[in-house]
Scaffold this motif. Sequence first.
Motif, PDB file in Angstrom:
ATOM      1  N   LYS A   1       0.596  -1.019  -0.109  1.00 32.92           N
ATOM      2  CA  LYS A   1       0.256  -0.291   0.570  1.00 32.92           C
ATOM      3  C   LYS A   1       0.825   1.484   0.294  1.00 32.92           C
ATOM      4  O   LYS A   1       2.286   1.208   0.899  1.00 32.92           O
ATOM      5  CB  LYS A   1      -0.829  -0.305   1.604  1.00 32.92           C
ATOM      6  CG  LYS A   1      -0.244   0.368   2.707  1.00 32.92           C
ATOM      7  CD  LYS A   1      -1.158  -0.618   3.452  1.00 32.92           C
ATOM      8  CE  LYS A   1      -0.637  -0.138   5.613  1.00 32.92           C
ATOM      9  NZ  LYS A   1      -1.683  -0.162   5.704  1.00 32.92           N
ATOM     10  N   THR A   2       0.381   1.944  -0.232  1.00 30.69           N
ATOM     11  CA  THR A   2       1.037   3.382  -0.584  1.00 30.69           C
ATOM     12  C   THR A   2       0.349   4.996  -0.279  1.00 30.69           C
ATOM     13  O   THR A   2      -1.078   4.704   0.062  1.00 30.69           O
ATOM     14  CB  THR A   2       1.310   3.798  -2.457  1.00 30.69           C
ATOM     15  OG1 THR A   2       2.107   2.324  -2.829  1.00 30.69           O
ATOM     16  CG2 THR A   2       1.815   5.059  -2.304  1.00 30.69           C
ATOM     17  N   LEU A   3       1.028   5.646   0.819  1.00 32.91           N
ATOM     18  CA  LEU A   3       0.248   6.157   1.882  1.00 32.91           C
ATOM     19  C   LEU A   3       0.926   7.691   1.519  1.00 32.91           C
ATOM     20  O   LEU A   3       2.190   7.685   1.330  1.00 32.91           O
ATOM     21  CB  LEU A   3       1.094   5.912   3.064  1.00 32.91           C
ATOM     22  CG  LEU A   3      -0.121   4.428   4.085  1.00 32.91           C
ATOM     23  CD1 LEU A   3       1.078   3.942   4.896  1.00 32.91           C
ATOM     24  CD2 LEU A   3      -0.979   3.791   3.859  1.00 32.91           C
ATOM     25  N   ALA A   4      -0.219   8.029   0.985  1.00 33.03           N
ATOM     26  CA  ALA A   4       0.430  10.045   0.267  1.00 33.03           C
ATOM     27  C   ALA A   4       0.135  10.254   1.735  1.00 33.03           C
ATOM     28  O   ALA A   4      -0.558  11.029   2.611  1.00 33.03           O
ATOM     29  CB  ALA A   4       0.033  10.294  -0.670  1.00 33.03           C
TER      30      ALA A   4
ATOM     31  N   VAL B   1       5.419   3.651   1.637  1.00 38.58           N
ATOM     32  CA  VAL B   1       4.708   2.316   0.768  1.00 38.58           C
ATOM     33  C   VAL B   1       5.300   0.761   1.760  1.00 38.58           C
ATOM     34  O   VAL B   1       6.270   0.896   2.190  1.00 38.58           O
ATOM     35  CB  VAL B   1       5.816   2.210  -1.315  1.00 38.58           C
ATOM     36  CG1 VAL B   1       5.355   0.395  -1.408  1.00 38.58           C
ATOM     37  CG2 VAL B   1       5.313   2.004  -1.576  1.00 38.58           C
ATOM     38  N   ALA B   2       4.027   0.570   2.425  1.00 37.34           N
ATOM     39  CA  ALA B   2       4.392  -0.618   2.978  1.00 37.34           C
ATOM     40  C   ALA B   2       3.566  -2.237   3.114  1.00 37.34           C
ATOM     41  O   ALA B   2       2.972  -1.443   2.123  1.00 37.34           O
ATOM     42  CB  ALA B   2       4.001   0.032   4.529  1.00 37.34           C
ATOM     43  N   ALA B   3       3.731  -2.753   3.726  1.00 36.11           N
ATOM     44  CA  ALA B   3       3.213  -3.632   3.784  1.00 36.11           C
ATOM     45  C   ALA B   3       1.903  -3.774   4.239  1.00 36.11           C
ATOM     46  O   ALA B   3       1.434  -3.055   5.085  1.00 36.11           O
ATOM     47  CB  ALA B   3       3.738  -5.184   4.491  1.00 36.11           C
ATOM     48  N   GLY B   4       0.671  -4.774   3.762  1.00 39.50           N
ATOM     49  CA  GLY B   4      -1.119  -4.985   3.566  1.00 39.50           C
ATOM     50  C   GLY B   4      -1.751  -3.980   4.956  1.00 39.50           C
ATOM     51  O   GLY B   4      -2.208  -3.679   5.630  1.00 39.50           O
ATOM     52  N   ASP B   5      -0.072  -5.234   6.101  1.00 40.18           N
ATOM     53  CA  ASP B   5      -0.639  -5.089   7.177  1.00 40.18           C
ATOM     54  C   ASP B   5      -0.364  -4.001   8.475  1.00 40.18           C
ATOM     55  O   ASP B   5       0.011  -4.189   9.994  1.00 40.18           O
ATOM     56  CB  ASP B   5      -0.242  -6.654   7.864  1.00 40.18           C
ATOM     57  CG  ASP B   5       1.079  -7.077   7.986  1.00 40.18           C
ATOM     58  OD1 ASP B   5       1.791  -6.305   7.030  1.00 40.18           O
ATOM     59  OD2 ASP B   5       1.280  -8.056   8.828  1.00 40.18           O
TER      60      ASP B   5
ATOM     61  N   ALA C   1      -0.315  -0.891  -6.326  1.00 34.63           N
ATOM     62  CA  ALA C   1      -1.358  -0.522  -7.271  1.00 34.63           C
ATOM     63  C   ALA C   1      -0.362  -0.222  -8.732  1.00 34.63           C
ATOM     64  O   ALA C   1       0.754  -0.136  -8.399  1.00 34.63           O
ATOM     65  CB  ALA C   1      -2.449   0.416  -6.938  1.00 34.63           C
ATOM     66  N   CYS C   2      -1.571   0.142  -9.220  1.00 31.83           N
ATOM     67  CA  CYS C   2      -0.917   0.627 -10.784  1.00 31.83           C
ATOM     68  C   CYS C   2      -1.559   1.849 -11.343  1.00 31.83           C
ATOM     69  O   CYS C   2      -1.782   1.709 -12.849  1.00 31.83           O
ATOM     70  CB  CYS C   2      -0.468  -0.484 -11.977  1.00 31.83           C
ATOM     71  SG  CYS C   2       0.525  -1.407 -11.385  1.00 31.83           S
TER      72      CYS C   2
END
Length: 156
Positions: A45-48, A59-63, A124-125
């Motif tokens: 997941k990409t956190l803005a 960008v971090a792991a989903g959990d 994601a893309c």
Amino acid sequence: MSIDQVRAHLKKWHRENDILEFDVSSATVELAARALGVEPARIAKTLAIKNGESALLVVAAGDARVDNKKFKAEFGFKPKMLTPEETLQLTGHAVGGVCPFGLKNNIPVYLDVSLRRFTTIFPACGSSNSAIELTCAELDEYSQNQKWVDVCRDWQ
């Protein structure tokens, strides 16, 4: 369209045709994991996050969840997520498709160590129904990662 920006970005590595597109939404970690048939932790997941008038991406792991104390120690300020409008304006990607590729502006990207426990992960893309399978080394290169950071918790 955002996915087209990502395709153009990934073309540098001949990976533009490796983008997976789904008939269902992959806009959240859970939906992406279901669409891919993988555990949620493997979703990158990409956190803005707001950084003055601009942003930075983690960008971090989903959990994994951002740890405010670790984040502040690393970056010198408390993390605050961008609004959906700010996210689209600064990254060129709408929430649900935010990724570290094909960015509208030159936003620094950082990869969290929570990703390193997996052989491959799925960021994601640029759309709410897309992803690509990458190794951590590929994600590091394609995202132009500034550096690996340890700013998350709850994944160990």
